[in-house]
Design a protein around this motif. Structure first.
Motif, PDB file in Angstrom:
ATOM      1  N   ASP A  80       0.793  -1.224   0.000  1.00 40.99           N
ATOM      2  CA  ASP A  80       0.000   0.000   0.000  1.00 40.99           C
ATOM      3  C   ASP A  80       0.829   1.280   0.000  1.00 40.99           C
ATOM      4  OD1 ASP A  80      -2.339  -1.396  -0.086  1.00 40.99           O
ATOM      5  OD2 ASP A  80      -2.868  -1.112   2.017  1.00 40.99           O
ATOM      6  N   ALA A  85      -5.428   3.610   3.721  1.00 41.05           N
ATOM      7  CA  ALA A  85      -5.959   3.204   2.419  1.00 41.05           C
ATOM      8  C   ALA A  85      -7.435   3.560   2.291  1.00 41.05           C
ATOM      9  CB  ALA A  85      -5.760   1.697   2.221  1.00 41.05           C
ATOM     10  N   THR A 123      -7.454  -2.622  -2.437  1.00 43.70           N
ATOM     11  CA  THR A 123      -6.274  -3.319  -1.944  1.00 43.70           C
ATOM     12  C   THR A 123      -6.671  -4.682  -1.402  1.00 43.70           C
ATOM     13  OG1 THR A 123      -4.396  -3.117  -0.408  1.00 43.70           O
ATOM     14  CG2 THR A 123      -6.504  -2.266   0.350  1.00 43.70           C
TER      15      THR A 123
END
Length: 343
Positions: free
Chosen positions: A255, A287, A296
């Protein structure tokens, strides 16, 4: 005649093998009432500890498990380290073991710190993070017969030890299939320079998924970024996004890299996901709040760390048991950073 083991006692009492082991060794954190029950059942079952275990118990009196933190740092990406430490603390604490962190002094190697911990027995076992394809720490601890668990794996399958890992191979194949179904044919894999084993598995997962399609229109460029040099990282991503032809989909190794892609894309006035789709890995806290929200894979860092701790406790209690492997299947978290191919 079958000889009773710690696991037999644990099964009879409904306790964990680690609790039974500490009770038999007189660990002060185990209530006396529990210790008495364990001793009674052990006598009834005819339990006799093996010499190797007795030797280990005789040396194991620290009540600590160690995590060695390297510089520039294990898991510095956002909330990752905090979640990992929380999971370790939970898994160890419920078994009466404390976690200590060993930082690497400047100019000293991580392996030398581990060697000092083993020689001084300052810890009963170790958790290793950032596992590389060829890892001298793993080799040393196997040879030393010292209890340890790795978060991640080495590349060689014949190095038998306890590990917990996330199935990045399957995840990156899933990411490709999702983006391919949305029409994407020009991909970029944003990776790192370090020879971490997770990099190997995730890259292989993507390439295998591409091979399975057998589509000659699919292209993938592998772009390598420094892991901790933010200035150089932005330069690499800038070059990737201004290249001709520009990839329509970027799959980032984790990430932190994916978030950097979002930032550079915004500086270039590129719309994510209209102009380029971005997918990350780990599901760190930021995120969800990124602009746009990052699609993700949730690697469940807390649960992975807790499992590492529990496996280490079991290894300390039963040093002769076969190695245990735990592969976690990450969950795809769909947010707003991916979409159909432009046009």
């Amino acid at each position: 005649m079958t000889v009773a083991t710690i696991k037999d006692i644990a099964r009879a009492l409904g306790l964990s093998p680690s609790t039974v082991s500490r009770a038999l060794s007189g660990h002060e954190r185990i209530p006396e009432s529990t210790r008495a029950k364990v001793r009674h059942v052990a006598q009834e079952l005819g339990y006799a500890p093996n010499r190797a275990a007795q030797t280990l118990v005789g040396k194991r009196n620290s009540g600590f498990a160690g995590l060695v933190l390297t510089d520039p740092g294990y898991g510095r990406e956002d909330s990752y380290l905090g979640e990992f430490l929380s999971g370790l603390g939970h898994g160890l604490g419920q078994n009466g073991v404390d976690l200590f962190l060993a930082a690497i002094p400047q100019g000293q190697s991580e392996l030398s710190v581990i060697q000092n911990i083993v020689a001084s027995r300052r810890a009963d076992g170790l958790i290793l993070g950032r596992t590389s394809e060829v890892d001298p720490r793993v080799d040393f601890l196997i040879e030393a017969g010292f209890p340890f668990v790795t978060h991640g794996r080495v590349a060689a399958e014949d190095r038998l030890h306890d590990w917990v890992d996330t199935d990045g191979f399957t995840a990156f194949g899933e990411a490709f299939d999702m983006l391919y179904a949305l029409g994407h044919r020009h991909f970029a894999l944003l990776t790192i320079e370090e020879l971490m084993t997770f990099r190997l598995h995730r890259t292989e997962g993507l390439m295998r998924a591409i091979e399975r399609r057998g589509d000659p229109e699919v292209t993938v460029s592998i772009v390598t970024s420094p892991r901790y040099d933010s200035t150089r990282r932005r330069q690499v991503i800038h070059g990737m996004l201004t290249n001709t032809p520009r990839p329509t989909a970027v799959i980032a190794m984790f990430d932190g890299l994916a978030m950097a892609v979002l930032q550079v894309a915004e500086s270039l006035s590129l719309d994510v996901p209209v102009d380029v789709s971005v997918v990350g890995f780990d599901n760190i806290a930021s995120a969800a709040t990124a602009r746009p929200g990052l699609s993700t894979f949730d690697s469940d860092t807390f649960a992975a760390a807790r499992t590492c701790a529990e496996m280490l406790i079991d290894r300390i209690a039963d040093p002769d048991r076969p190695p245990t492997h735990h592969l976690i299947r990450p969950k795809l978290v769909l947010r707003a950073s991916h979409g159909p191919v432009p046009g």
